[in-house]
Design a protein around this motif. Structure first.
Motif, PDB file in Angstrom:
ATOM      1  N   GLY A   1      47.870   3.269   2.313  1.00  0.00           N
ATOM      2  CA  GLY A   1      46.589   3.473   1.663  1.00  0.00           C
ATOM      3  C   GLY A   1      45.467   3.281   2.657  1.00  0.00           C
ATOM      4  O   GLY A   1      45.561   2.427   3.555  1.00  0.00           O
ATOM      5  N   TRP A   2      44.400   4.067   2.505  1.00  0.00           N
ATOM      6  CA  TRP A   2      43.300   3.984   3.469  1.00  0.00           C
ATOM      7  C   TRP A   2      42.580   2.645   3.410  1.00  0.00           C
ATOM      8  O   TRP A   2      42.114   2.135   4.423  1.00  0.00           O
ATOM      9  CB  TRP A   2      42.317   5.130   3.225  1.00  0.00           C
ATOM     10  CG  TRP A   2      42.851   6.454   3.675  1.00  0.00           C
ATOM     11  CD1 TRP A   2      43.253   7.495   2.887  1.00  0.00           C
ATOM     12  CD2 TRP A   2      43.094   6.859   5.027  1.00  0.00           C
ATOM     13  NE1 TRP A   2      43.726   8.526   3.656  1.00  0.00           N
ATOM     14  CE2 TRP A   2      43.627   8.170   4.984  1.00  0.00           C
ATOM     15  CE3 TRP A   2      42.909   6.253   6.262  1.00  0.00           C
ATOM     16  CZ2 TRP A   2      43.983   8.864   6.124  1.00  0.00           C
ATOM     17  CZ3 TRP A   2      43.260   6.950   7.413  1.00  0.00           C
ATOM     18  CH2 TRP A   2      43.785   8.235   7.335  1.00  0.00           C
ATOM     19  N   LEU A   3      42.502   2.043   2.248  1.00  0.00           N
ATOM     20  CA  LEU A   3      41.858   0.739   2.140  1.00  0.00           C
ATOM     21  C   LEU A   3      42.627  -0.309   2.933  1.00  0.00           C
ATOM     22  O   LEU A   3      42.024  -1.194   3.560  1.00  0.00           O
ATOM     23  CB  LEU A   3      41.758   0.311   0.669  1.00  0.00           C
ATOM     24  CG  LEU A   3      40.741   1.068  -0.190  1.00  0.00           C
ATOM     25  CD1 LEU A   3      40.784   0.569  -1.626  1.00  0.00           C
ATOM     26  CD2 LEU A   3      39.328   0.897   0.388  1.00  0.00           C
ATOM     27  N   GLN A   4      43.953  -0.210   2.920  1.00  0.00           N
ATOM     28  CA  GLN A   4      44.766  -1.149   3.685  1.00  0.00           C
ATOM     29  C   GLN A   4      44.545  -0.962   5.194  1.00  0.00           C
ATOM     30  O   GLN A   4      44.446  -1.936   5.947  1.00  0.00           O
ATOM     31  CB  GLN A   4      46.249  -0.965   3.357  1.00  0.00           C
ATOM     32  CG  GLN A   4      46.664  -1.496   2.008  1.00  0.00           C
ATOM     33  CD  GLN A   4      46.274  -0.585   0.869  1.00  0.00           C
ATOM     34  OE1 GLN A   4      46.189   0.635   1.034  1.00  0.00           O
ATOM     35  NE2 GLN A   4      46.018  -1.146  -0.298  1.00  0.00           N
ATOM     36  N   ILE A   5      44.443   0.287   5.621  1.00  0.00           N
ATOM     37  CA  ILE A   5      44.215   0.564   7.039  1.00  0.00           C
ATOM     38  C   ILE A   5      42.839   0.052   7.460  1.00  0.00           C
ATOM     39  O   ILE A   5      42.677  -0.551   8.542  1.00  0.00           O
ATOM     40  CB  ILE A   5      44.335   2.073   7.328  1.00  0.00           C
ATOM     41  CG1 ILE A   5      45.745   2.565   6.962  1.00  0.00           C
ATOM     42  CG2 ILE A   5      44.037   2.354   8.789  1.00  0.00           C
ATOM     43  CD1 ILE A   5      46.857   1.879   7.711  1.00  0.00           C
ATOM     44  N   VAL A   6      41.830   0.271   6.617  1.00  0.00           N
ATOM     45  CA  VAL A   6      40.482  -0.212   6.925  1.00  0.00           C
ATOM     46  C   VAL A   6      40.462  -1.732   7.021  1.00  0.00           C
ATOM     47  O   VAL A   6      39.840  -2.310   7.923  1.00  0.00           O
ATOM     48  CB  VAL A   6      39.478   0.278   5.857  1.00  0.00           C
ATOM     49  CG1 VAL A   6      38.135  -0.412   6.024  1.00  0.00           C
ATOM     50  CG2 VAL A   6      39.311   1.794   5.946  1.00  0.00           C
ATOM     51  N   ALA A   7      41.152  -2.412   6.084  1.00  0.00           N
ATOM     52  CA  ALA A   7      41.214  -3.874   6.124  1.00  0.00           C
ATOM     53  C   ALA A   7      41.872  -4.353   7.414  1.00  0.00           C
ATOM     54  O   ALA A   7      41.414  -5.319   8.045  1.00  0.00           O
ATOM     55  CB  ALA A   7      41.986  -4.395   4.911  1.00  0.00           C
TER      56      ALA A   7
END
Length: 288
Positions: free
Chosen positions: A154-160
């Motif tokens: 998920g992109w949110l996980q990558i951003v985090a």
């Protein structure tokens, strides 16, 4: 040409003058050479070589998991406690290696510093790059373990993950510039850094959950704890790799605010470290 007119010449620069970290971008080729040197010499003469980048965090994880998760049974009821634990270990290892490398960067390159001039910031920045290169195998191993446990991309996980890594690097580089400059004149700085690294694992939610601090510490101490850049970075790593596996677990209130505070502290630390480094770099060659 007289000395006065020479000093007023816009093209004239005082030998040895530095523009701080901005000079690193102007000397990218030198930075690349130092980075290659650091990576090549890391495991020079070692039989296992790069395998140690996997063995060390793996052994560290196994020790903590056996003691905390099996013997003490302090896994806090988590189904995926190994992922939680390993994510925190990887984050703290990046901080530890970056801070240790940058603190020793100037002293380790004493022979080069005493012979020629080049921006001194190149050495701690290159040391940070070496730490990042050796962080990648650990991050890849964490990624694989999370996938095997059912983690979904998920992109949110990558951003985090990216933001957490950035906070750690900025904070460690700032501290490394500060202690690295002091370490040239006073070797006690290295011992002080060892103390910081000794407490870093316990001063962030690596082996335990943040709820324990919230439940047992005064509220002001909890705010200080959560504002610690490493605490925010570790929790971002947890959000990236562990939280998707256990989405029902409660997360800290106002977590984004704490992350922003930690990021601001990292930037301020970097600025202070750069100021101290620039004030002391003129005497590096003589002190070394």
């Amino acid at each position: 040409m007289s000395e006065a007119s020479l000093l007023n010449d816009p093209d004239f620069r005082v030998p040895g003058a530095s523009r701080g970290l901005f000079d690193v971008f102007r000397h990218r080729y030198l930075l690349t050479l130092l980075l290659k040197k650091g990576v090549a010499t890391r495991y020079h003469g070692s039989v296992l070589g790069w395998v140690w980048s996997y063995v060390r965090p793996g052994a560290q994880f196994l020790m903590y998991y056996l003691v905390i998760g099996v013997i003490l049974q302090a896994d806090h009821g988590m189904s995926f406690f190994p992922v939680y634990l390993f994510a925190g270990i990887v984050a703290v290892n990046l901080f530890s290696e970056t801070l240790r490398n940058t603190t020793n960067a100037v002293v380790d390159n004493a022979s080069l510093i005493k012979k020629i001039y080049l921006p001194r910031e190149l050495f701690p920045v290159a040391a940070t790059g070496v730490a990042l290169v050796h962080f990648l195998p650990q991050a890849a191993l964490l990624f694989i373990v999370a996938l095997l446990c059912g983690w979904t991309f998920g992109w949110l996980q990558i951003v985090a993950f990216v933001i957490g890594t950035l906070i750690i690097v900025l904070f460690a580089l700032g501290l490394g510039l500060f202690f690295g400059a002091i370490n040239v004149a006073y070797r006690d700085a290295r011992n002080f850094v060892d103390l910081i690294l000794m407490f870093s694992t316990w001063a962030s939610p690596v082996l335990y959950v943040w709820n324990l601090v919230y439940d047992r510490a005064p509220l002001w101490l909890y705010h200080v704890y959560m504002s610690n850049p490493i605490t925010g970075a570790v929790e971002l790593f947890h959000d990236a790799f562990w939280l998707p596996l256990e989405p029902s677990i409660a997360r800290p209130d106002n977590f984004l605010v704490y992350v922003l505070i930690g990021f601001a502290i990292s930037l301020v630390t970097l600025m202070i470290g750069q100021i101290v480094f620039r004030k002391m770099e003129g005497s590096f060659a003589q002190s070394l």
